[in-house]
Motif scaffolding. Structure first.
Motif, mmCIF file in Angstrom:
data_model
loop_
_atom_site.group_PDB
_atom_site.id
_atom_site.type_symbol
_atom_site.label_atom_id
_atom_site.label_comp_id
_atom_site.label_asym_id
_atom_site.label_seq_id
_atom_site.Cartn_x
_atom_site.Cartn_y
_atom_site.Cartn_z
ATOM 1 N N ILE A 422 0.820 -1.215 0.000
ATOM 2 C CA ILE A 422 0.000 0.000 0.000
ATOM 3 C C ILE A 422 0.856 1.268 0.000
ATOM 4 N N ARG A 423 2.162 1.129 0.139
ATOM 5 C CA ARG A 423 3.039 2.298 0.053
ATOM 6 C C ARG A 423 3.303 2.673 -1.392
ATOM 7 N N SER A 424 3.525 1.668 -2.243
ATOM 8 C CA SER A 424 3.816 1.920 -3.651
ATOM 9 C C SER A 424 2.596 1.739 -4.548
ATOM 10 N N GLY A 425 1.600 0.997 -4.044
ATOM 11 C CA GLY A 425 0.429 0.702 -4.848
ATOM 12 C C GLY A 425 0.583 -0.537 -5.700
ATOM 13 N N GLU A 426 1.767 -1.151 -5.689
ATOM 14 C CA GLU A 426 2.015 -2.340 -6.503
ATOM 15 C C GLU A 426 1.240 -3.534 -5.943
ATOM 16 N N GLN A 427 0.526 -4.259 -6.830
ATOM 17 C CA GLN A 427 -0.243 -5.433 -6.423
ATOM 18 C C GLN A 427 0.135 -6.599 -7.321
#
Length: 449
Positions: A422-427
Motif C-alpha cells: 500500500i506504500r507503492s500501490g504495486e499489487q
C-alpha cells in the motif's frame, strides 16, 4: 514524547517508541549472550537491611507494605528502620550479591551473568532520571578470587554492546580506586573514602568548591587539596596517564597497583575498542563497595545527560561465612538511553506495529478462509492480522495504513491470491505457501536518523 505523563518519573512509551526500546534490549541481550553471559532475574523486593548494607541512599529507597496490615493497621506505626521490612530494589547489584550467596552451591564460578530488569529509585524526576526504570547489568563473580583480566573483558564487552546501539558516539571514562586511594594516602589524606566522595562531586560543584570541602571536612592542607585536584585533572586516551601520575611525585604501593591495573584496561581498549575508552582520573563513583576499576560512560555531545553506563570492581560485596565472592560489573541505564534516543529523534522504528500483512475480507463468510491464509503466513514467520469486518476494500486499506501495516492480502471468489504494497500501490499475484515480504519489511527495523 511531547505528551504529558499522569505520574512523573514512571515513563510509558507509545507502541512505536516501545519498538525502539525492544531493539535496544534485544541488541544488548544478543551481545551479552555472544560473550557467554547467562540471564537471571531476581525478585523486585529485598529487605531493607539487605539493600542498605552498602552505601547511603536510604532516602531513595521505596518501602513496601500492604495498605491494610493486621499486625500494624496504623501505617504511621510502621518502623522504617526495621531491617526486615520490605523495599523495592534500587539497583541490580545488591540483589545479585544476595542471589550469589544464596545459590553459591549451584553456580559454576567464575559466574557470568546478565540481568535486564526494572528498578525503582525515589529521585526527583528529570530527563535521564526516572523513579521506575530499566537497567541492563553484566557481572562476572568469582569464588575467593577473580582474575583482574575480567575487569578488562567487561569494559570491552560494554564497548561492543554500546557500539551496536542507535546512539551517538560514547566514551567509557575509567579510573581505579586503588590508584586514587593510594595517591590520597601517599599525600597524607587518610580518610580516602571521604576524599573520593568529595572528588565525586567535581563535575557538579567545580574544583574550587571541592577544594574547600577537602579542607573544611577532611582537614586537607592547600597543598594536599591541590594535589588531589591535579590527579583528578588527568585524562588520556592512551597509557600516558601513568607518566603524568608519577610526575606528581607521590609514592605508595596501592597507588602502583592501581596504576598497573588501569594501564592494562586502557592498553587493551586502545587495541580492541580504539577511541571508545579514556583514562579519567576524576571518576570516583560514590558507592562504597567499589574496590578497583571504576567506570562511567557519557554520550559525546550529550554529557549533560550524565553517565549512561557505570560500575566497576567490588571485592567484598558478597560473602558467606569465610567465603567471599569478588566481582566486576557494569550497568547500562536503558531507560535513560531510550529517553534520549526518542527525545532527540536519534532513531526510529520502520513501522508502529510488528504486523507485516493484513488479510482483507471479501465478506463476513470469508473470515475463516482468511484465518487459513494468516496461519500459513505466520507459520513462515510473517506477522499477520485478519481484518475484523468486511468493509469496502478502500476502508480496509486505510485501516492497514493507519496501523502502519505495509501489505494487504486479497483472495477472490475463485481462490486466487494477490498482495498489495500500500506504500507503492504495486499489487501482485501471491501464494500464501511461498510469498514473503522483503527482508527489510519482514520485521520492524530500527534505524538511526
Amino acid at each position: 514524547m511531547a505528551r504529558t505523563a499522569s505520574l512523573s518519573g514512571f515513563p510509558e512509551w507509545l507502541p512505536q517508541e516501545r519498538l525502539v526500546e525492544l531493539h535496544v534490549l534485544d541488541t544488548l541481550r544478543k551481545t551479552f549472550e555472544l560473550h557467554g553471559f547467562s540471564s537471571i532475574e531476581t525478585r523486585a523486593v529485598e529487605t531493607v537491611g539487605q539493600l542498605l548494607r552498602k552505601g547511603e541512599i536510604d532516602k531513595e529507597v521505596y518501602g513496601l507494605s500492604r495498605l491494610q496490615d493486621d499486625e500494624a493497621p496504623d501505617a504511621s506505626t510502621l518502623d522504617k528502620h526495621d531491617p526486615h521490612a520490605l523495599a523495592l530494589h534500587f539497583d541490580l547489584t545488591v540483589p545479585f550479591a544476595r542471589y550469589v550467596v544464596e545459590n553459591a552451591g549451584y553456580l559454576a564460578f567464575p559466574f557470568r551473568r546478565y540481568q535486564i530488569q526494572k528498578v525503582w529509585r525515589g529521585e526527583r524526576p528529570q530527563e535521564g532520571r526516572a523513579r521506575e526504570f530499566t537497567q541492563a547489568d553484566i557481572d562476572v563473580v568469582g569464588d575467593g578470587e577473580l582474575p583482574f583480566r575480567y575487569d578488562v573483558e567487561i569494559a570491552l564487552v560494554i564497548a561492543e554492546a554500546l557500539s551496536a546501539l542507535p546512539i551517538p558516539d560514547f566514551r567509557l571514562r575509567i579510573n581505579n580506586r586503588k590508584l586514587a586511594e593510594g595517591f590520597y594516602r601517599g599525600i597524607g589524606l587518610t580518610d580516602t573514602a571521604g576524599v573520593l566522595r568529595s572528588i565525586d562531586k567535581l563535575e557538579k560543584i567545580g574544583a574550587a568548591k571541592v577544594a574547600e570541602l577537602l579542607k573544611s571536612e577532611l582537614g586537607a592542607s592547600d597543598e594536599q587539596a591541590a594535589l588531589a585536584l591535579q590527579l583528578a585533572s588527568i585524562r588520556t586516551e592512551d597509557t600516558s596517564f601513568v607518566a603524568q601520575v608519577r610526575a606528581l611525585g607521590v609514592s605508595d604501593d596501592l597507588l602502583e597497583e592501581g596504576l598497573s591495573e588501569l594501564e592494562q584496561v586502557i592498553e587493551a581498549a586502545v587495541h580492541r575498542a580504539p577511541g571508545k575508552v579514556i583514562a579519567d582520573l576524576s571518576i570516583a563513583r560514590g558507592l562504597d563497595y567499589y574496590t578497583g576499576t571504576v567506570v562511567e560512560t557519557v554520550l559525546v555531545g550529550h554529557e549533560q545527560l550524565g553517565s549512561i553506563c557505570s560500575g566497576g570492581r567490588y571485592d567484598a560485596l558478597a560473602s558467606k561465612g569465610n567465603r567471599t565472592f569478588p566481582g566486576v560489573g557494569l550497568s547500562i541505564g536503558v531507560t535513560r538511553l531510550v529517553s534520549r534516543i526518542l527525545s532527540q529523534e536519534l532513531a526510529t522504528a520502520s513501522r508502529s506495529v510488528p504486523t507485516a500483512v493484513l488479510v482483507a475480507l471479501n465478506d463476513d463468510q470469508s473470515w475463516s478462509a482468511a484465518q487459513d491464509v494468516a496461519a500459513q503466513l505466520r507459520g513462515r514467520g510473517i506477522a499477520t492480522e485478519v481484518a475484523a469486518k468486511a468493509e469496502k476494500f478502500g476502508k480496509q486499506i486505510k485501516f492497514a495504513d493507519r496501523r502502519g501495516i505495509p501489505f494487504v492480502w486479497f483472495t477472490d471468489d475463485d481462490g486466487k491470491h494477490q498482495v498489495k504494497d500500500i506504500r507503492s500501490g504495486e499489487q501482485v499475484d501471491a501464494d500464501p505457501a511461498s510469498w514473503a515480504p522483503s527482508a527489510e519489511d519482514l520485521h520492524v527495523r530500527v534505524t538511526t536518523t
